[in-house]
Motif scaffolding. Structure first.
Motif, mmCIF file in Angstrom:
data_model
loop_
_atom_site.group_PDB
_atom_site.id
_atom_site.type_symbol
_atom_site.label_atom_id
_atom_site.label_comp_id
_atom_site.label_asym_id
_atom_site.label_seq_id
_atom_site.Cartn_x
_atom_site.Cartn_y
_atom_site.Cartn_z
ATOM 1 N N GLU A 31 -2.494 1.170 -4.429
ATOM 2 C CA GLU A 31 -2.042 -0.142 -3.971
ATOM 3 C C GLU A 31 -1.365 -0.914 -5.085
ATOM 4 O O GLU A 31 -1.642 -0.708 -6.254
ATOM 5 N N VAL A 32 -0.501 -1.827 -4.690
ATOM 6 C CA VAL A 32 0.096 -2.752 -5.643
ATOM 7 C C VAL A 32 -0.522 -4.123 -5.397
ATOM 8 O O VAL A 32 -0.509 -4.626 -4.284
ATOM 9 N N ASN A 55 -9.906 8.946 -8.515
ATOM 10 C CA ASN A 55 -8.768 9.212 -9.402
ATOM 11 C C ASN A 55 -8.200 7.904 -9.934
ATOM 12 O O ASN A 55 -6.999 7.678 -9.875
ATOM 13 N N TYR A 56 -9.080 7.035 -10.384
ATOM 14 C CA TYR A 56 -8.610 5.696 -10.676
ATOM 15 C C TYR A 56 -7.628 5.655 -11.843
ATOM 16 O O TYR A 56 -7.698 6.419 -12.778
ATOM 17 N N ASP A 57 -6.737 4.708 -11.664
ATOM 18 C CA ASP A 57 -5.686 4.528 -12.645
ATOM 19 C C ASP A 57 -5.167 3.108 -12.464
ATOM 20 O O ASP A 57 -5.223 2.547 -11.375
ATOM 21 N N LYS A 58 -4.695 2.521 -13.535
ATOM 22 C CA LYS A 58 -4.118 1.194 -13.430
ATOM 23 C C LYS A 58 -2.859 1.153 -14.261
ATOM 24 O O LYS A 58 -2.837 1.622 -15.390
ATOM 25 N N GLN A 59 -1.819 0.616 -13.678
ATOM 26 C CA GLN A 59 -0.581 0.447 -14.422
ATOM 27 C C GLN A 59 -0.125 -0.982 -14.250
ATOM 28 O O GLN A 59 0.055 -1.464 -13.122
ATOM 29 N N VAL A 60 0.054 -1.667 -15.357
ATOM 30 C CA VAL A 60 0.534 -3.041 -15.300
ATOM 31 C C VAL A 60 2.045 -3.006 -15.141
ATOM 32 O O VAL A 60 2.763 -2.544 -16.023
ATOM 33 N N LEU A 61 2.509 -3.503 -14.023
ATOM 34 C CA LEU A 61 3.950 -3.509 -13.763
ATOM 35 C C LEU A 61 4.586 -4.769 -14.347
ATOM 36 O O LEU A 61 5.662 -4.709 -14.930
ATOM 37 N N ARG A 98 1.465 -8.248 -11.815
ATOM 38 C CA ARG A 98 1.598 -7.216 -10.801
ATOM 39 C C ARG A 98 1.053 -5.914 -11.380
ATOM 40 O O ARG A 98 1.495 -5.468 -12.434
ATOM 41 N N ILE A 99 0.101 -5.332 -10.706
ATOM 42 C CA ILE A 99 -0.448 -4.067 -11.178
ATOM 43 C C ILE A 99 -0.483 -3.057 -10.046
ATOM 44 O O ILE A 99 -0.570 -3.423 -8.870
ATOM 45 N N ARG A 100 -0.363 -1.808 -10.431
ATOM 46 C CA ARG A 100 -0.526 -0.734 -9.466
ATOM 47 C C ARG A 100 -1.902 -0.127 -9.695
ATOM 48 O O ARG A 100 -2.244 0.247 -10.808
ATOM 49 N N ARG A 117 0.862 -1.166 0.000
ATOM 50 C CA ARG A 117 0.000 0.000 0.000
ATOM 51 C C ARG A 117 0.903 1.220 0.000
ATOM 52 O O ARG A 117 1.558 1.525 0.993
ATOM 53 N N ILE A 118 0.976 1.873 -1.153
ATOM 54 C CA ILE A 118 1.902 2.980 -1.317
ATOM 55 C C ILE A 118 1.410 4.191 -0.559
ATOM 56 O O ILE A 118 2.169 4.872 0.133
ATOM 57 N N GLU A 119 0.115 4.451 -0.694
ATOM 58 C CA GLU A 119 -0.521 5.534 0.036
ATOM 59 C C GLU A 119 -2.001 5.217 0.029
ATOM 60 O O GLU A 119 -2.431 4.316 -0.692
ATOM 61 N N PRO A 120 -2.794 5.934 0.826
ATOM 62 C CA PRO A 120 -4.228 5.617 0.807
ATOM 63 C C PRO A 120 -4.794 5.696 -0.604
ATOM 64 O O PRO A 120 -4.645 6.703 -1.286
ATOM 65 N N GLY A 121 -5.418 4.621 -1.041
ATOM 66 C CA GLY A 121 -6.027 4.594 -2.359
ATOM 67 C C GLY A 121 -5.082 4.193 -3.477
ATOM 68 O O GLY A 121 -5.490 4.107 -4.628
#
Ligand code: ZN
Length: 94
Positions: free
Chosen positions: A18-19, A36-42, A28-30, A12-16
């Motif tokens: 997450e990895v 403020n939704y966002d998704k990044q595939v790591l 693995r996704i962030r 949990r990087i910060e509230p809201g």
């Protein structure tokens, strides 16, 4: 037969923000939660396999990562739909 992998919150990087990771294929996704939704595939992992967000992730993260994991057990229909669009079939884990 289709196997569904269960993704769990690993950080949990910060509230809201997450990895999530899949222990079976390494996907693995962030994930940043709405509004403020966002998704990044790591790490893509095995993209042919459906991935589910699991309540097990709450247990894991509550023990190992964050004592105050936010509302993962109270996902709204809107968020559930958004999670599904993000590649996490939340309802499949219910
Ligand atoms: Zn997987």
């Amino acid at each position: 037969m289709v196997t569904t992998h269960e993704m769990v919150v690993v950080e949990r990087i910060e509230p809201g923000l997450e990895v999530w990771a899949c222990p079976r294929c390494g996907r693995r996704i962030r994930l940043r939660w709405p509004p403020n939704y966002d998704k990044q595939v790591l790490v893509p992992g095995d993209e042919d396999v459906p991935h589910a967000g699991a309540s097990g992730g709450v247990r894991v993260s509550s023990v190992e990562v964050a004592p105050d994991v936010p509302r993962l057990s109270q996902v709204s229909p809107h968020e559930s739909r958004w999670l599904r669009d993000s590649g996490i079939d939340w309802e499949a884990s219910a």
